[in-house]
Design an enzyme around this catalytic site. Structure first.
Site, short mmCIF file in Angstrom:
data_model
loop_
_atom_site.label_atom_id
_atom_site.label_comp_id
_atom_site.label_asym_id
_atom_site.label_seq_id
_atom_site.Cartn_x
_atom_site.Cartn_y
_atom_site.Cartn_z
N ASN A 112 22.70 -15.84 18.56
CA ASN A 112 21.29 -15.72 18.78
C ASN A 112 21.03 -16.34 20.16
OD1 ASN A 112 21.89 -18.51 18.73
ND2 ASN A 112 20.79 -18.99 16.54
N HIS A 131 20.68 -21.88 23.19
CA HIS A 131 20.74 -23.22 22.57
C HIS A 131 19.74 -23.97 23.25
CE1 HIS A 131 21.85 -27.02 20.98
NE2 HIS A 131 21.71 -27.46 22.53
N TYR A 139 28.58 -29.73 19.24
CA TYR A 139 28.10 -29.01 18.00
C TYR A 139 28.61 -29.92 16.94
CZ TYR A 139 25.87 -24.93 19.59
OH TYR A 139 25.06 -24.00 20.01
N GLU A 171 23.38 -34.16 25.05
CA GLU A 171 23.87 -32.73 25.38
C GLU A 171 24.13 -32.72 26.89
OE1 GLU A 171 21.32 -30.34 23.02
OE2 GLU A 171 22.27 -30.80 21.34
N LYS A 191 24.01 -18.70 25.72
CA LYS A 191 25.43 -18.51 25.04
C LYS A 191 26.10 -17.51 25.61
CE LYS A 191 23.48 -20.90 20.72
NZ LYS A 191 23.49 -20.74 19.37
P1 IDP Z 1 19.50 -24.03 16.40
O1 IDP Z 1 20.49 -23.47 17.65
O2 IDP Z 1 18.16 -23.07 16.07
O3 IDP Z 1 19.41 -25.69 16.74
P2 IDP Z 1 21.51 -25.08 14.34
O4 IDP Z 1 21.13 -25.10 13.05
O5 IDP Z 1 21.49 -26.13 15.00
O6 IDP Z 1 20.26 -24.02 15.16
O7 IDP Z 1 22.87 -24.29 14.58
C1 IDP Z 1 23.72 -24.21 15.53
C2 IDP Z 1 23.95 -22.74 15.79
O8 IDP Z 1 24.94 -22.48 14.74
C3 IDP Z 1 22.93 -21.64 15.89
O9 IDP Z 1 22.17 -21.38 16.95
C4 IDP Z 1 23.57 -20.52 15.48
O10 IDP Z 1 24.63 -19.83 16.67
C5 IDP Z 1 24.90 -21.07 14.43
N1 IDP Z 1 24.41 -20.96 12.89
C6 IDP Z 1 23.42 -21.83 12.28
N2 IDP Z 1 23.50 -21.52 11.18
C7 IDP Z 1 24.20 -20.61 11.07
C8 IDP Z 1 24.65 -19.86 9.58
O11 IDP Z 1 24.05 -20.16 8.59
N3 IDP Z 1 25.64 -18.80 9.92
C9 IDP Z 1 26.10 -18.71 11.03
N4 IDP Z 1 25.92 -19.28 12.20
C10 IDP Z 1 25.04 -20.43 12.27
MG MG Z 2 20.69 -27.18 16.53
#
Ligand code: IDP
Ligand code: MG
Length: 152
Positions: A113, A116, A50, A127, A10
């Site tokens: 984080n 992805h 997303y 994707e 990312k």
């Molecule tokens: P993942 O990336 O581990 O699959 P997902 O739940 O699919 O996690 O969420 C997609 C992305 O959205 C996350 O990697 C993060 O960047 C963001 N995200 C997920 N949950 C939150 C939240 O509660 N607050 C802010 N950003 C979030």
């Molecule tokens: Mg995800």
């Protein structure tokens, strides 16, 4: 069984100069990189990527984040790569990520984080198609290497 998954470093990972370190982890594990590019995701790409999160409170910021700078989009191939790459990435919240995972090692925020990875075969297929055309994927490396080394 050999599978393909979609991985993206990312914008925060790119800005923090972590491209090489992250790619190295997948190479050293033994996965084959069959697609690789640096690109600035368009709004349309980000919204498709997303779409499952549309309507959630963090969705607008997530779209802003993923379109804020270039990402490194990758397709990697290998045995159980979909689940194993997720295990290598660690949990979404870095504080819940296992020690030694990419998110544990490099991220402190649940939002920013670093990486992805597709969470299922259906997501992987969907994707990959957002970021790559089938002809951009090189899965016949071994043949290509033989041509180079044997001059055939
Ligand atoms: P993942 O990336 O581990 O699959 P997902 O739940 O699919 O996690 O969420 C997609 C992305 O959205 C996350 O990697 C993060 O960047 C963001 N995200 C997920 N949950 C939150 C939240 O509660 N607050 C802010 N950003 C979030
Ligand atoms: Mg995800």
């Amino acid at each position: 069984m050999a599978e393909r998954t979609f991985i993206a470093i990312k914008p925060d990972g790119v800005k923090r100069n972590l491209i090489g370190k992250i790619i190295t982890r997948f190479e050293e594990k033994g996965y084959k990189i069959i697609g690789l590019k640096l690109l600035l995701p368009t709004l349309e790409m980000a919204e498709k990527h997303y779409e499952e999160h549309k309507g959630k409170p963090f969705y607008p910021r997530l779209i802003e984040y993923i379109t804020s700078g270039p990402i490194v989009a990758m397709v990697i191939e290998g045995c159980n790569v979909i689940a194993e790459a997720r295990r290598m990435m660690g949990a979404t919240k870095p504080e819940a990520a296992e020690a030694g995972t990419i998110r544990f090692d490099y991220a402190v925020s649940q939002e920013y984080n670093i990486i992805h990875g597709s969470d299922s075969p259906a997501s992987a297929e969907r994707e990959i198609a957002i970021y790559f055309k089938e002809e951009e994927l090189c899965s016949d490396w071994n043949t290509m290497l033989e041509i180079v080394t044997n001059g055939k």
